[in-house]
Design an enzyme around this catalytic site. Structure first.
Site, PDB file in Angstrom:
ATOM      1  N   GLU A  66      -7.128   0.023  11.592  1.00 49.62           N
ATOM      2  CA  GLU A  66      -6.471  -1.013  10.779  1.00 49.62           C
ATOM      3  C   GLU A  66      -6.245  -2.303  11.568  1.00 49.62           C
ATOM      4  O   GLU A  66      -5.163  -2.531  12.111  1.00 49.62           O
ATOM      5  CB  GLU A  66      -5.126  -0.511  10.224  1.00 49.62           C
ATOM      6  CG  GLU A  66      -4.488  -1.537   9.284  1.00 49.62           C
ATOM      7  CD  GLU A  66      -3.098  -1.134   8.792  1.00 49.62           C
ATOM      8  OE1 GLU A  66      -2.573  -1.828   7.896  1.00 49.62           O
ATOM      9  OE2 GLU A  66      -2.532  -0.153   9.294  1.00 49.62           O
ATOM     10  N   LYS A  86      -9.030   0.229   7.334  1.00 51.57           N
ATOM     11  CA  LYS A  86      -7.973  -0.310   6.464  1.00 51.57           C
ATOM     12  C   LYS A  86      -7.891  -1.800   6.731  1.00 51.57           C
ATOM     13  O   LYS A  86      -7.531  -2.223   7.827  1.00 51.57           O
ATOM     14  CB  LYS A  86      -6.634   0.381   6.736  1.00 51.57           C
ATOM     15  CG  LYS A  86      -5.514  -0.108   5.810  1.00 51.57           C
ATOM     16  CD  LYS A  86      -4.299   0.806   5.809  1.00 51.57           C
ATOM     17  CE  LYS A  86      -3.185   0.216   4.947  1.00 51.57           C
ATOM     18  NZ  LYS A  86      -2.058   1.119   4.740  1.00 51.57           N
TER      19      LYS A  86
END
Length: 296
Positions: free
Chosen positions: A177, A214
């Site tokens: 992420e 993400k």
């Protein structure tokens, strides 16, 4: 065996991933949004008790169903607790058929070169070993990018993939992420550099390795299609990053193949003061909206 079932579920089924992983720094804000003020608790233990009550209320709600919710990201404290008399990850997987993930980062280092890398994680091995004792499928770790600084973005992505390889070696699925701050005045330039760097790092993975990504919802619709289609990417999920639920869902609809992994936008409108019916109706509407945006 469980891992393979979870892998197939994430790969093939429709739905989104609920991010229920606010930790030390972000928990007070999450509680405040839920209608619990800071004067209702006077230490971390009491704070985490209250936030676990909120999460358990969400997870045990009938609206939080496996038709629309694929997975849930947990904070370590949540993994260590129980829901309905079972360890949280076991409850999610065994009772709800919702795939558990664990947030493993220890927060962000000071900003340098237009980014915040992750703080060192000296206890990561032990945490991963602990996660393996539960039916936890994967992990999540977050860095933040503010400026289109080539060196800074390279550092963020390199660190993310270095840690991802450690996680893969333990037989868990890493969610990488590298968040681009939605308020960055050069957001699209950041995204261009980030995508190129992710592609470079994906090439360095072994042919049998996959990660999940993400990413902040991009300025340009369909911008991450190359990553969505990449054989070394299991799934690309979107973070809401401070966008309202409506705004985040509108943007998600412009990015077919991406699914939501929202935190604030998911719990928006929920309140401790709501009756069980009001709570269930509010979360049902939230889940429905996010699910439909994730199906595009």
């Amino acid at each position: 065996m469980e891992y393979q079932k979870q892998l197939q579920r994430i790969k093939n089924d429709s739905g989104f991933i609920a991010a229920l992983d606010q930790s030390g720094g972000s928990t007070p804000k999450a509680l405040e949004n839920y209608g619990v003020s800071g004067d209702e608790y006077d230490n971390d233990e009491a704070m985490f008790d209250l936030v676990h009550e909120m999460r358990a209320r969400i997870m045990t709600c009938d609206s939080f169903d496996n038709e629309r919710v694929l997975g849930a990201i947990l904070f370590e404290d949540t993994m260590d607790r129980e829901v309905n008399g079972k360890p949280t990850a076991n409850y999610l997987w065994e009772d709800k058929n919702i795939v558990p993930f664990l947030k493993v980062d220890k927060g962000l280092a000071e900003q340098m070169s237009g980014v915040q890398v992750m703080r060192p994680m000296p206890d990561l091995e032990a945490l991963l070993d602990k996660a393996k004792k539960y039916p936890v499928f994967g992990t999540k770790m977050r860095s933040v990018i503010y400026e289109p600084n080539t060196d800074g973005i390279k550092k963020v992505v390199q660190q993310q993939f270095d840690v991802a390889k450690q996680i893969l070696s333990k037989g868990l699925m890493p969610i990488v992420e590298p968040e681009v701050d939605i308020n960055s005045k050069d957001k699209h330039e950041c995204e261009l550099l980030l995508k190129a760097d992710i592609l470079r790092n994906l090439e360095r993975l072994n042919d049998d390795q996959q990660v999940m990504l993400k990413l902040t919802l991009p300025e340009e619709g369909g911008f991450y299609q190359e990553l969505i289609d990449h054989p070394k990417v299991l799934k690309v999920v979107a973070l809401s990053g401070g966008y309202s639920r409506q705004n985040a869902c509108d943007k998600l609809e412009q990015n077919p193949g991406m699914i939501a992994s929202f935190s604030r936008a998911f719990t928006e409108g929920l309140s401790k003061q709501q009756s069980d019916k009001e709570f269930a109706d509010t979360i049902d509407a939230s889940i429905d909206k996010i699910y439909k945006a994730s199906k595009v």
